[in-house]
Design a protein around this motif. Structure first.
Motif, PDB file in Angstrom:
ATOM      1  N   GLY A   1       0.821  -1.203   0.000  1.00 32.06           N
ATOM      2  CA  GLY A   1       0.000   0.000   0.000  1.00 32.06           C
ATOM      3  C   GLY A   1       0.854   1.251   0.000  1.00 32.06           C
ATOM      4  N   PRO A   2       0.210   2.387  -0.130  1.00 33.78           N
ATOM      5  CA  PRO A   2       0.940   3.661  -0.114  1.00 33.78           C
ATOM      6  C   PRO A   2       1.695   3.856   1.206  1.00 33.78           C
ATOM      7  CG  PRO A   2      -1.346   3.972  -0.768  1.00 33.78           C
ATOM      8  CD  PRO A   2      -1.213   2.551  -0.308  1.00 33.78           C
ATOM      9  N   SER A   3       2.820   4.511   1.122  1.00 32.65           N
ATOM     10  CA  SER A   3       3.613   4.840   2.301  1.00 32.65           C
ATOM     11  C   SER A   3       4.307   6.175   2.039  1.00 32.65           C
ATOM     12  CB  SER A   3       4.643   3.738   2.582  1.00 32.65           C
ATOM     13  OG  SER A   3       5.717   3.839   1.685  1.00 32.65           O
ATOM     14  N   THR A   4       5.108   6.626   2.979  1.00 35.97           N
ATOM     15  CA  THR A   4       5.853   7.868   2.776  1.00 35.97           C
ATOM     16  C   THR A   4       7.140   7.629   2.005  1.00 35.97           C
ATOM     17  OG1 THR A   4       7.014   7.647   4.885  1.00 35.97           O
ATOM     18  CG2 THR A   4       4.938   8.876   4.905  1.00 35.97           C
ATOM     19  N   LEU A   5       7.426   6.396   1.655  1.00 33.72           N
ATOM     20  CA  LEU A   5       8.637   6.054   0.928  1.00 33.72           C
ATOM     21  C   LEU A   5       8.549   6.545  -0.513  1.00 33.72           C
ATOM     22  CD1 LEU A   5      11.147   4.494   1.824  1.00 33.72           C
ATOM     23  CD2 LEU A   5      10.122   2.450   0.878  1.00 33.72           C
TER      24      LEU A   5
ATOM     25  N   ASP B   1      22.017  11.562   3.883  1.00 36.21           N
ATOM     26  CA  ASP B   1      22.201  11.723   5.330  1.00 36.21           C
ATOM     27  C   ASP B   1      22.987  10.558   5.933  1.00 36.21           C
ATOM     28  OD1 ASP B   1      21.039  14.212   5.651  1.00 36.21           O
ATOM     29  OD2 ASP B   1      19.170  13.464   6.533  1.00 36.21           O
ATOM     30  N   VAL B   2      22.742   9.351   5.453  1.00 36.51           N
ATOM     31  CA  VAL B   2      23.461   8.178   5.966  1.00 36.51           C
ATOM     32  C   VAL B   2      24.948   8.280   5.618  1.00 36.51           C
ATOM     33  CG1 VAL B   2      23.720   5.669   5.743  1.00 36.51           C
ATOM     34  CG2 VAL B   2      21.445   6.669   5.977  1.00 36.51           C
ATOM     35  N   GLU B   3      25.261   8.610   4.372  1.00 39.37           N
ATOM     36  CA  GLU B   3      26.657   8.795   3.961  1.00 39.37           C
ATOM     37  C   GLU B   3      27.313   9.861   4.840  1.00 39.37           C
ATOM     38  OE1 GLU B   3      28.530   7.459   1.383  1.00 39.37           O
ATOM     39  OE2 GLU B   3      27.068   6.512   0.060  1.00 39.37           O
ATOM     40  N   ARG B   4      26.610  10.968   5.025  1.00 36.63           N
ATOM     41  CA  ARG B   4      27.128  12.088   5.811  1.00 36.63           C
ATOM     42  C   ARG B   4      27.419  11.666   7.253  1.00 36.63           C
ATOM     43  NH1 ARG B   4      27.062  17.570   4.869  1.00 36.63           N
ATOM     44  NH2 ARG B   4      26.820  18.951   6.663  1.00 36.63           N
ATOM     45  N   ARG B   5      26.488  10.934   7.847  1.00 31.21           N
ATOM     46  CA  ARG B   5      26.655  10.510   9.234  1.00 31.21           C
ATOM     47  C   ARG B   5      27.889   9.640   9.410  1.00 31.21           C
ATOM     48  NH1 ARG B   5      26.184   6.575  12.682  1.00 31.21           N
ATOM     49  NH2 ARG B   5      25.450   6.977  14.781  1.00 31.21           N
ATOM     50  N   TRP B   6      27.975   8.584   8.597  1.00 28.57           N
ATOM     51  CA  TRP B   6      29.053   7.626   8.808  1.00 28.57           C
ATOM     52  C   TRP B   6      30.418   8.176   8.425  1.00 28.57           C
ATOM     53  CZ3 TRP B   6      28.744   4.071  12.153  1.00 28.57           C
ATOM     54  CH2 TRP B   6      27.514   3.458  12.427  1.00 28.57           C
ATOM     55  N   PHE B   7      30.518   8.870   7.311  1.00 32.01           N
ATOM     56  CA  PHE B   7      31.840   9.296   6.856  1.00 32.01           C
ATOM     57  C   PHE B   7      32.267  10.648   7.439  1.00 32.01           C
ATOM     58  CE2 PHE B   7      30.678   6.013   3.859  1.00 32.01           C
ATOM     59  CZ  PHE B   7      31.851   5.270   3.818  1.00 32.01           C
ATOM     60  N   ARG B   8      31.381  11.619   7.436  1.00 30.86           N
ATOM     61  CA  ARG B   8      31.775  12.934   7.968  1.00 30.86           C
ATOM     62  C   ARG B   8      31.745  12.947   9.500  1.00 30.86           C
ATOM     63  NH1 ARG B   8      32.180  17.144   4.123  1.00 30.86           N
ATOM     64  NH2 ARG B   8      31.010  16.704   2.226  1.00 30.86           N
ATOM     65  N   GLN B   9      30.601  12.561  10.064  1.00 28.82           N
ATOM     66  CA  GLN B   9      30.447  12.678  11.519  1.00 28.82           C
ATOM     67  C   GLN B   9      31.276  11.638  12.262  1.00 28.82           C
ATOM     68  OE1 GLN B   9      26.250  12.402  12.363  1.00 28.82           O
ATOM     69  NE2 GLN B   9      25.767  14.329  11.386  1.00 28.82           N
TER      70      GLN B   9
ATOM     71  N   PHE C   1      18.741  16.481   5.871  1.00 30.92           N
ATOM     72  CA  PHE C   1      17.320  16.351   5.598  1.00 30.92           C
ATOM     73  C   PHE C   1      16.490  15.863   6.785  1.00 30.92           C
ATOM     74  CE2 PHE C   1      19.545  15.681   1.511  1.00 30.92           C
ATOM     75  CZ  PHE C   1      19.064  16.786   0.843  1.00 30.92           C
ATOM     76  N   SER C   2      17.129  15.414   7.834  1.00 35.23           N
ATOM     77  CA  SER C   2      16.416  14.950   9.022  1.00 35.23           C
ATOM     78  C   SER C   2      17.044  15.603  10.243  1.00 35.23           C
ATOM     79  CB  SER C   2      16.475  13.424   9.123  1.00 35.23           C
ATOM     80  OG  SER C   2      17.820  12.992   9.163  1.00 35.23           O
ATOM     81  N   SER C   3      16.386  15.446  11.374  1.00 30.88           N
ATOM     82  CA  SER C   3      16.896  16.039  12.610  1.00 30.88           C
ATOM     83  C   SER C   3      16.332  15.260  13.787  1.00 30.88           C
ATOM     84  CB  SER C   3      16.477  17.507  12.703  1.00 30.88           C
ATOM     85  OG  SER C   3      15.067  17.596  12.831  1.00 30.88           O
ATOM     86  N   GLU C   4      16.792  15.586  14.975  1.00 29.88           N
ATOM     87  CA  GLU C   4      16.225  14.950  16.164  1.00 29.88           C
ATOM     88  C   GLU C   4      14.742  15.255  16.268  1.00 29.88           C
ATOM     89  OE1 GLU C   4      17.714  15.116  20.340  1.00 29.88           O
ATOM     90  OE2 GLU C   4      19.655  14.859  19.324  1.00 29.88           O
ATOM     91  N   ALA C   5      14.374  16.492  15.966  1.00 25.51           N
ATOM     92  CA  ALA C   5      12.972  16.896  16.036  1.00 25.51           C
ATOM     93  C   ALA C   5      12.136  16.283  14.912  1.00 25.51           C
ATOM     94  CB  ALA C   5      12.860  18.423  15.982  1.00 25.51           C
ATOM     95  N   ASP C   6      12.765  15.984  13.779  1.00 27.96           N
ATOM     96  CA  ASP C   6      12.073  15.420  12.622  1.00 27.96           C
ATOM     97  C   ASP C   6      12.913  14.278  12.042  1.00 27.96           C
ATOM     98  OD1 ASP C   6      10.343  14.961  10.521  1.00 27.96           O
ATOM     99  OD2 ASP C   6      10.852  16.803   9.432  1.00 27.96           O
ATOM    100  N   PRO C   7      12.973  13.139  12.764  1.00 21.42           N
ATOM    101  CA  PRO C   7      13.843  12.042  12.327  1.00 21.42           C
ATOM    102  C   PRO C   7      13.472  11.451  10.970  1.00 21.42           C
ATOM    103  CG  PRO C   7      12.492  11.363  14.190  1.00 21.42           C
ATOM    104  CD  PRO C   7      12.258  12.830  13.987  1.00 21.42           C
ATOM    105  N   ASP C   8      12.243  11.632  10.527  1.00 22.44           N
ATOM    106  CA  ASP C   8      11.827  11.125   9.215  1.00 22.44           C
ATOM    107  C   ASP C   8      11.745  12.233   8.171  1.00 22.44           C
ATOM    108  OD1 ASP C   8      11.642   8.449  10.005  1.00 22.44           O
ATOM    109  OD2 ASP C   8       9.628   8.765  10.815  1.00 22.44           O
ATOM    110  N   GLY C   9      12.396  13.352   8.452  1.00 18.22           N
ATOM    111  CA  GLY C   9      12.368  14.481   7.528  1.00 18.22           C
ATOM    112  C   GLY C   9      12.930  14.149   6.163  1.00 18.22           C
ATOM    113  N   ASP C  10      13.864  13.212   6.105  1.00 15.01           N
ATOM    114  CA  ASP C  10      14.427  12.816   4.818  1.00 15.01           C
ATOM    115  C   ASP C  10      13.348  12.236   3.906  1.00 15.01           C
ATOM    116  OD1 ASP C  10      14.262  10.688   6.616  1.00 15.01           O
ATOM    117  OD2 ASP C  10      16.290   9.977   6.266  1.00 15.01           O
ATOM    118  N   PHE C  11      12.430  11.466   4.476  1.00 17.63           N
ATOM    119  CA  PHE C  11      11.331  10.900   3.685  1.00 17.63           C
ATOM    120  C   PHE C  11      10.118  11.829   3.636  1.00 17.63           C
ATOM    121  CE2 PHE C  11      13.662   7.059   5.051  1.00 17.63           C
ATOM    122  CZ  PHE C  11      13.962   6.551   3.804  1.00 17.63           C
TER     123      PHE C  11
END
Length: 150
Positions: free
Chosen positions: A27-31, A42-50, A61-71
């Protein structure tokens, strides 16, 4: 990582009877494909930069306040798509540059979730991350225009 992928398949199917196991569509999703590009930037940024480089580099694209902001924030429009691809390409370029400059794959860093991780572990984890999300991308693309395969 192979064991984790095998366990993931089993976990995703656990508890389902014969009929749900044979369902052909979801069914439909936010994906969305745009959401996947934003998420993987964001994943690349987290692992390699951070984590590995120790940079102060908050997610794009995401944050603590909006963890699903990327999607959830993946909205239609040529500017949004171009910005997501540009961010993803920049993060991939950084990751490739970091990896090429590393003396070996045993370079280690401390991750708040996983503890000590090596560059080797991060690269394998990224393969797993892309494998999982490329499976999502296969389904999304097929649903959009019927394109299947490579």
């Amino acid at each position: 990582m192979l064991a984790a992928q095998r366990a993931t398949l089993e976990l995703k199917c656990t508890g389902l009877g014969a009929e749900p196991m044979a369902l052909r569509s979801v069914g439909p999703s936010t994906l969305s494909l745009l959401g996947l590009v934003r998420h993987l930037a964001d994943v690349e940024r987290r692992w390699f930069r951070q984590v590995l480089a120790g940079q102060e580099a908050p997610a794009l694209f995401s944050s603590e306040a909006d963890p699903d902001g990327d999607f959830d924030g993946a909205v239609s429009g040529p500017e949004a798509v171009a910005a997501a691809w540009e961010a993803w390409r920049q993060e991939v370029a950084f990751a490739e540059s970091f990896t090429a400059a590393a003396p070996d794959l045993d370079v280690e860093a401390e991750d708040e979730w996983r503890g000590k991780v090596s560059l080797r572990w991060v690269l394998i984890h990224m393969i797993e991350e892309y494998a999982r999300h490329n499976g999502h991308a296969d389904l999304l693309r097929e649903r959009i225009d019927g394109a299947i395969g490579v």
